[in-house]
Design a protein around this motif. Structure first.
Motif, PDB file in Angstrom:
ATOM      1  N   TYR A 111      45.693   5.669 -22.292  1.00  0.00           N
ATOM      2  CA  TYR A 111      45.939   5.596 -20.842  1.00  0.00           C
ATOM      3  C   TYR A 111      47.085   4.643 -20.537  1.00  0.00           C
ATOM      4  CZ  TYR A 111      44.942   4.865 -15.874  1.00  0.00           C
ATOM      5  OH  TYR A 111      45.048   4.768 -14.503  1.00  0.00           O
ATOM      6  N   ALA A 153      50.244   4.851 -17.003  1.00  0.00           N
ATOM      7  CA  ALA A 153      49.391   4.684 -15.828  1.00  0.00           C
ATOM      8  C   ALA A 153      49.080   3.205 -15.630  1.00  0.00           C
ATOM      9  CB  ALA A 153      48.110   5.481 -15.988  1.00  0.00           C
ATOM     10  N   GLU A 162      46.637   2.104 -13.044  1.00  0.00           N
ATOM     11  CA  GLU A 162      45.498   1.930 -12.152  1.00  0.00           C
ATOM     12  C   GLU A 162      44.545   0.907 -12.764  1.00  0.00           C
ATOM     13  OE1 GLU A 162      43.469   2.215  -8.779  1.00  0.00           O
ATOM     14  OE2 GLU A 162      45.306   3.343  -9.210  1.00  0.00           O
TER      15      GLU A 162
END
Length: 403
Positions: A220, A225, A227
């Motif tokens: 990830y 990303a 987040e």
């Protein structure tokens, strides 16, 4: 029972004959006592009186060792003590007996155990310190990490050799036999490379489980990303792999002694360890954790004064590095004192932790396979049919029973 003259069981139905009883007016057999009247009921002999009446004869006389000690008769009212030819009694062991066995091994066989661990610790610390001094802080805060990675092959090889030799020393110590470093090397040499492969495989299995757990988070983050909530959740998922890795590590913790003492192959030793640990995982985990904590405490206590001395000797160099903004690295004095502390602490902790592992293996086999009988025979105990020959694990005698 015994051949003691006049001895009779306290539950015997035989009663004294009347014609053998002294008359009522006869002097008492024991000063200060009188014989009971003719025909009067007599009290049974006291349990602790040794059956000392005229109809029973003198009770059995026990030696200093009690009914089962040296010099005493072979039978008695108490439970027999477990044989202890070496560092542990040959029966299922408690926590205190396992720890005492590890300490007794170091104390009774200190020339071999401490000499072996001292040699391993000196080489390990010398390689690590030399690498850090050669880098001289050029890699900044990563210097200790890089030096540890660079010295990892040497450290791994030395650890495997030490574990193999100490396993052989402990296996002889259990039987009450001593072994020199040359004897231990002769017994362990044929299986050192197999033990190296087993150690690498076990480490890769545990490391692979952890990497698999953190793989979603790593993927990830590499995807770009950002987040934070999702990253935090994936991090928690990764942490869940740590208990799984520990569970597998305990399951495989007895593979090394099985490989060395039973002459098993690598995969067979792994399967053997899982069978021995089955049903005793929490006990194995607790004892391993406690032994590692004790070893860490001992190492910390030994290292503390050396760290203080190194800090005093290298304080000026450390202050000048901080003031000039140079890459952080330990002064030479602190590196040397830390290496000395590492040598002393490793000399004590290496044989301690290695002995704990072997004793756990022996304890599990005693509980599951009655290995204590085979060990008693190998130790030459005559009551178990021992011949007094060399012991187990390829040391010249019959190997213990195995599955």
């Amino acid at each position: 029972m015994t051949d003691t003259p006049g001895w009779a069981s306290p539950g015997s139905s035989e009663r004294p004959r009347d014609d053998a009883r002294p008359p009522a007016d006869a002097p008492a057999a024991v000063p200060g006592q009188s014989a009971p009247p003719h025909g009067a009921p007599t009290a049974p002999p006291a349990w602790g009186a040794g059956y000392g009446g005229p109809q029973y004869g003198p009770g059995p006389q026990y030696g200093p060792g009690g009914p089962y000690g040296q010099g005493g008769p072979q039978y008695g009212w108490g439970a027999p003590q477990s044989p202890k030819p070496g560092i542990i009694p040959l029966r299922p062991l408690g926590l205190g007996e396992i720890l005492d066995g590890a300490v007794s091994t170091i104390r009774k066989h200190w020339r071999t155990t401490l000499g072996l661990s001292l040699g391993v610790a000196v080489v390990q610390q010398a390689v690590g310190t030399a690498l850090e001094l050669s880098v001289s802080g050029d890699t900044g805060d990563f210097t200790p990490v890089l030096s540890a990675l660079a010295s990892l092959p040497v450290t791994l090889l030395l650890s495997v050799v030490a574990a193999a030799l100490l396993t052989m020393v402990v296996s002889r110590a259990i039987l009450g036999q001593s072994a020199t470093i040359r004897d231990a090397w002769r017994d362990a040499r044929p299986r050192v490379f197999q033990l190296l492969g087993l150690t690498l495989l076990t480490a890769l299995i545990s490391l692979g489980i952890v990497l698999l757990g953190f793989a979603p988070m790593i993927g990830y983050l590499l995807a770009g990303a950002d987040e934070p909530v999702i990253a935090a959740l994936l991090f928690i998922v990764g942490l869940l792999s740590l208990p799984v890795a520990v569970w597998v590590w305990i399951q495989l913790s007895l593979a090394a002694p099985a490989l060395m003492l039973e002459k098993q192959g690598v995969l067979t030793a792994l399967s053997r360890s899982r069978r021995l640990v089955r049903g005793s995982w929490w006990r194995m985990f607790g004892i391993n954790l406690l032994s590692q904590l004790l070893a860490g405490i001992v190492a910390g206590v030994i290292a503390m004064p050396f760290m203080m001395v190194g800090l005093v000797l290298g304080f000026d160099d450390l202050s000048s590095q901080v003031d000039s903004g140079d890459p952080a690295s330990l002064p030479t004095a602190m590196l040397i004192t830390s290496a000395i502390a590492g040598v002393i602490s490793s000399t004590i902790t290496i044989p301690f932790t290695a002995t704990i592992g072997v004793l756990l293996y022996v304890d599990q086999r005693i509980r599951r396979e009655a290995l204590d009988i085979e060990l008693a025979r190998a130790a030459g105990l005559p009551e178990h049919g021992g011949t007094g020959g060399p012991g187990w694990g390829g040391q010249g005698g019959p190997a213990p029973a195995r599955l």
